[in-house]
Design a protein around this motif. Structure first.
Motif, PDB file in Angstrom:
ATOM      1  N   TRP A 122       0.830  -1.206   0.000  1.00  0.00           N
ATOM      2  CA  TRP A 122       0.000   0.000   0.000  1.00  0.00           C
ATOM      3  C   TRP A 122       0.867   1.259   0.000  1.00  0.00           C
ATOM      4  O   TRP A 122       0.586   2.226  -0.714  1.00  0.00           O
ATOM      5  CB  TRP A 122      -0.912  -0.013   1.215  1.00  0.00           C
ATOM      6  CG  TRP A 122      -1.862   1.144   1.264  1.00  0.00           C
ATOM      7  CD1 TRP A 122      -1.773   2.256   2.037  1.00  0.00           C
ATOM      8  CD2 TRP A 122      -3.047   1.299   0.490  1.00  0.00           C
ATOM      9  NE1 TRP A 122      -2.819   3.103   1.812  1.00  0.00           N
ATOM     10  CE2 TRP A 122      -3.631   2.542   0.858  1.00  0.00           C
ATOM     11  CE3 TRP A 122      -3.680   0.522  -0.473  1.00  0.00           C
ATOM     12  CZ2 TRP A 122      -4.812   3.015   0.300  1.00  0.00           C
ATOM     13  CZ3 TRP A 122      -4.858   0.987  -1.036  1.00  0.00           C
ATOM     14  CH2 TRP A 122      -5.409   2.215  -0.655  1.00  0.00           C
ATOM     15  N   GLY A 180       2.354   2.083  -3.479  1.00  0.00           N
ATOM     16  CA  GLY A 180       1.484   2.714  -4.469  1.00  0.00           C
ATOM     17  C   GLY A 180       1.031   4.101  -4.088  1.00  0.00           C
ATOM     18  O   GLY A 180       0.143   4.660  -4.745  1.00  0.00           O
ATOM     19  N   ARG A 181       1.631   4.682  -3.049  1.00  0.00           N
ATOM     20  CA  ARG A 181       1.179   5.993  -2.565  1.00  0.00           C
ATOM     21  C   ARG A 181       1.349   7.084  -3.606  1.00  0.00           C
ATOM     22  O   ARG A 181       0.411   7.851  -3.874  1.00  0.00           O
ATOM     23  CB  ARG A 181       1.951   6.353  -1.298  1.00  0.00           C
ATOM     24  CG  ARG A 181       1.592   7.706  -0.729  1.00  0.00           C
ATOM     25  CD  ARG A 181       2.428   8.028   0.493  1.00  0.00           C
ATOM     26  NE  ARG A 181       3.847   8.138   0.164  1.00  0.00           N
ATOM     27  CZ  ARG A 181       4.783   8.484   1.052  1.00  0.00           C
ATOM     28  NH1 ARG A 181       4.431   8.711   2.312  1.00  0.00           N
ATOM     29  NH2 ARG A 181       6.044   8.575   0.682  1.00  0.00           N
ATOM     30  N   ARG A 186       1.629   6.922  -6.790  1.00  0.00           N
ATOM     31  CA  ARG A 186       0.742   6.738  -7.929  1.00  0.00           C
ATOM     32  C   ARG A 186      -0.685   7.179  -7.615  1.00  0.00           C
ATOM     33  O   ARG A 186      -1.368   7.787  -8.439  1.00  0.00           O
ATOM     34  CB  ARG A 186       0.773   5.268  -8.375  1.00  0.00           C
ATOM     35  CG  ARG A 186       0.021   4.993  -9.656  1.00  0.00           C
ATOM     36  CD  ARG A 186       0.337   3.612 -10.201  1.00  0.00           C
ATOM     37  NE  ARG A 186       0.075   2.547  -9.223  1.00  0.00           N
ATOM     38  CZ  ARG A 186       1.018   1.849  -8.620  1.00  0.00           C
ATOM     39  NH1 ARG A 186       2.286   2.115  -8.843  1.00  0.00           N
ATOM     40  NH2 ARG A 186       0.710   0.892  -7.768  1.00  0.00           N
ATOM     41  N   ARG A 187      -1.136   6.872  -6.385  1.00  0.00           N
ATOM     42  CA  ARG A 187      -2.482   7.316  -6.001  1.00  0.00           C
ATOM     43  C   ARG A 187      -2.554   8.837  -5.900  1.00  0.00           C
ATOM     44  O   ARG A 187      -3.589   9.442  -6.178  1.00  0.00           O
ATOM     45  CB  ARG A 187      -2.877   6.684  -4.658  1.00  0.00           C
ATOM     46  CG  ARG A 187      -3.079   5.186  -4.719  1.00  0.00           C
ATOM     47  CD  ARG A 187      -3.731   4.666  -3.452  1.00  0.00           C
ATOM     48  NE  ARG A 187      -2.955   4.998  -2.255  1.00  0.00           N
ATOM     49  CZ  ARG A 187      -1.984   4.239  -1.771  1.00  0.00           C
ATOM     50  NH1 ARG A 187      -1.652   3.106  -2.393  1.00  0.00           N
ATOM     51  NH2 ARG A 187      -1.327   4.586  -0.683  1.00  0.00           N
ATOM     52  N   ARG A 233       0.386  -1.770 -10.824  1.00  0.00           N
ATOM     53  CA  ARG A 233      -0.548  -0.642 -10.826  1.00  0.00           C
ATOM     54  C   ARG A 233      -1.971  -1.175 -10.638  1.00  0.00           C
ATOM     55  O   ARG A 233      -2.752  -1.265 -11.589  1.00  0.00           O
ATOM     56  CB  ARG A 233      -0.430   0.136 -12.139  1.00  0.00           C
ATOM     57  CG  ARG A 233       0.926   0.758 -12.353  1.00  0.00           C
ATOM     58  CD  ARG A 233       1.015   1.432 -13.709  1.00  0.00           C
ATOM     59  NE  ARG A 233       2.298   2.102 -13.874  1.00  0.00           N
ATOM     60  CZ  ARG A 233       2.544   3.353 -13.499  1.00  0.00           C
ATOM     61  NH1 ARG A 233       1.572   4.073 -12.947  1.00  0.00           N
ATOM     62  NH2 ARG A 233       3.740   3.885 -13.666  1.00  0.00           N
ATOM     63  N   TRP A 234      -2.294  -1.529  -9.408  1.00  0.00           N
ATOM     64  CA  TRP A 234      -3.624  -2.081  -9.114  1.00  0.00           C
ATOM     65  C   TRP A 234      -3.946  -1.769  -7.662  1.00  0.00           C
ATOM     66  O   TRP A 234      -3.179  -2.076  -6.758  1.00  0.00           O
ATOM     67  CB  TRP A 234      -3.627  -3.589  -9.368  1.00  0.00           C
ATOM     68  CG  TRP A 234      -4.977  -4.218  -9.282  1.00  0.00           C
ATOM     69  CD1 TRP A 234      -6.175  -3.652  -9.569  1.00  0.00           C
ATOM     70  CD2 TRP A 234      -5.256  -5.574  -8.888  1.00  0.00           C
ATOM     71  NE1 TRP A 234      -7.192  -4.545  -9.384  1.00  0.00           N
ATOM     72  CE2 TRP A 234      -6.655  -5.733  -8.967  1.00  0.00           C
ATOM     73  CE3 TRP A 234      -4.453  -6.646  -8.486  1.00  0.00           C
ATOM     74  CZ2 TRP A 234      -7.275  -6.946  -8.646  1.00  0.00           C
ATOM     75  CZ3 TRP A 234      -5.073  -7.840  -8.187  1.00  0.00           C
ATOM     76  CH2 TRP A 234      -6.472  -7.987  -8.262  1.00  0.00           C
ATOM     77  N   ARG A 235      -5.115  -1.201  -7.419  1.00  0.00           N
ATOM     78  CA  ARG A 235      -5.464  -0.800  -6.054  1.00  0.00           C
ATOM     79  C   ARG A 235      -5.682  -1.996  -5.134  1.00  0.00           C
ATOM     80  O   ARG A 235      -5.570  -1.870  -3.917  1.00  0.00           O
ATOM     81  CB  ARG A 235      -6.727   0.074  -6.076  1.00  0.00           C
ATOM     82  CG  ARG A 235      -6.470   1.502  -6.538  1.00  0.00           C
ATOM     83  CD  ARG A 235      -7.726   2.342  -6.428  1.00  0.00           C
ATOM     84  NE  ARG A 235      -7.445   3.738  -6.734  1.00  0.00           N
ATOM     85  CZ  ARG A 235      -7.071   4.641  -5.834  1.00  0.00           C
ATOM     86  NH1 ARG A 235      -6.922   4.283  -4.573  1.00  0.00           N
ATOM     87  NH2 ARG A 235      -6.835   5.886  -6.196  1.00  0.00           N
TER      88      ARG A 235
END
Length: 444
Positions: free
Chosen positions: A78, A81-82, A84-85, A165-167
């Protein structure tokens, strides 16, 4: 010039990019999540490990591996991916610092907070056992290496978060990590099970001294290789930690045995003031006064009686010819809860039945001999359920009532003997305690 010199401290403060990540944001929340998860997992069945150091070691280790590692993977993923979010990934690419420093600035706080959360949970478990420990000593290497494993898992998770790249990558990664660990740990006969940090230990066995550290090299090497492959200027440098991880994996798989007998569990501590003597496993040495007190009525009635076992023992395997097996105190949570015997009367009755091994040795016992055995058990340490069975027989059929009357008469004959007469009769009785028929067995 003076004003310029006075403006240097803010620049120096900027040289510590990790400080904001440590103090706020997601990293402290990840550590708190690991702490809460492990504390809840340990607290629910606390009576099954609290008071025994080996039990505490195994329970905290299992929780750290099966719950802590998947949670650390998810937390790292998590965090990865910060940017990118937030939509700031392209902006960070233009920063002066290289990819590896930027990665570490984001990943290290999460890894350290996750490790700290586990260490705090393990420390709470050790404190919970310390005040009621029954013997042995704490196994500190296991929680220390488990914290390193969780930190490595957080780093590996951050690599996945950067690359995928996937939540939903974080929960899927946690689920996959749990499934892989469960698969590796399920069949301990499989050679690949040695790659799992969760090895098959028990209260009588412990990991060999090098196993936890080699597991750290195995897991940490994979995590370091993934980090370098993603961020290093020369990805070939990832081969160095990968080679270390491979060597550690070969050692684990080819070792042949990752556990050894617990030396403490092989020894006994005894109270020689009673007949028979009372000897317990050294792991539960602090229970000896309680056990001796619980058996005091039984051992007091056997004082001066010949042909009884020399001692009660608490070892793995069958007792020797001159010994009787002490009732089990494990698993914790039944006979012993938080360092205390829960039912001393029942414990004494179980010890009394161990003195008469005829029922276990014989396919059939003569009714008169069986009544005599029951009368001796009643005299030494009556069963807590004896009155219940007597009441049931009293309300039963004529045969049941007749059997109850015969049992009561046998008890009364033994209790009605003079001390010297009863001592001589018991000596003769224990000399024939293994006979299956009534030939030579004194009956009541």
């Amino acid at each position: 010039m003076t004003l310029l010199m006075e403006r240097k401290p803010p620049a120096a403060a900027g040289a510590a990019p990790l400080r904001p990540e440590f103090r706020r944001g997601f990293a402290p929340l990840a550590g708190a999540a690991v702490l809460l998860t492990l504390v809840v997992a340990l607290a629910v069945p606390a009576e099954s490990w609290q008071g025994g150091w080996a039990e505490t070691r195994d329970r905290t280790h299992a929780a750290a591996v099966l719950l802590g590692i998947p949670l650390a993977l998810a937390a790292g993923c998590w965090q990865g991916g910060r940017e990118r979010r937030r939509g700031t990934g392209d902006l960070l690419e233009t920063a002066v610092r290289g990819a590896l420093p930027r990665f570490l600035a984001s990943a290290v706080p999460v890894a350290l907070w996750v490790a700290a959360g586990h260490l705090l949970a393990a420390g709470c478990a050790l404190l919970a056992t310390w005040y009621c420990a029954t013997g042995d000593s704490p196994y500190l290497v296991v929680p220390l290496t488990d914290s390193l494993l969780l930190g490595s898992a957080a780093l590996a998770g951050q690599v996945v978060g950067r690359a995928v790249r996937w939540r939903l990558a974080a929960p899927v990664l946690a689920t996959a990590g749990y499934a892989v660990l469960g698969f590796l740990s399920y069949d301990h006969g499989n050679a690949l099970s040695a790659l799992s940090p969760l090895i098959d230990t028990s209260v009588h066995r412990m990991p060999v001294w090098w196993q936890p550290w080699v597991s750290v090299v195995w897991v940490g090497g994979l995590a370091a290789a993934a980090v370098l492959a993603l961020t290093a200027r020369r990805p070939v440098t990832a081969l160095v930690p990968l080679a270390c991880a491979t060597a550690a994996a070969v050692v684990l798989v080819q070792a042949g045995g990752l556990t050894r007998p617990n030396p403490v569990a092989q020894r006994q501590v005894c109270d020689t003031s009673t007949t028979p003597q009372v000897c317990v496993n050294t792991r539960y040495g602090k229970l000896l006064p309680q056990i001796t007190e619980a058996l005091s009525g039984l051992t007091g009635r056997l004082e001066g009686v010949d042909n009884v076992p020399v001692r009660f023992e608490d070892r793995v395997g069958r007792s020797r010819a001159d010994e009787a097996e002490l009732p089990m105190v494990t698993p914790l949570g039944w006979s012993v809860v938080r360092g205390k015997l829960t039912e001393p009367e029942r414990y004494a009755w179980e010890a009394g039945t161990a003195l008469v091994g005829r029922r276990a040795e014989c396919d059939h016992t003569d009714p008169a001999v069986a009544r005599t055995d029951a009368a001796v058990e009643h005299y030494l340490a009556p069963s807590p359920a004896e009155k219940l069975f007597d009441d049931l027989d009293a309300r039963g059929s004529a045969t049941d009532r007749a059997e109850l009357k015969a049992r009561q008469q046998a008890r009364a004959r033994l209790l009605g003997m003079a001390e010297d007469e009863r001592r001589a009769w018991l000596s003769e009785y224990f000399a024939t305690a293994k006979n299956c028929d009534r030939n030579g067995v004194p009956t009541l």
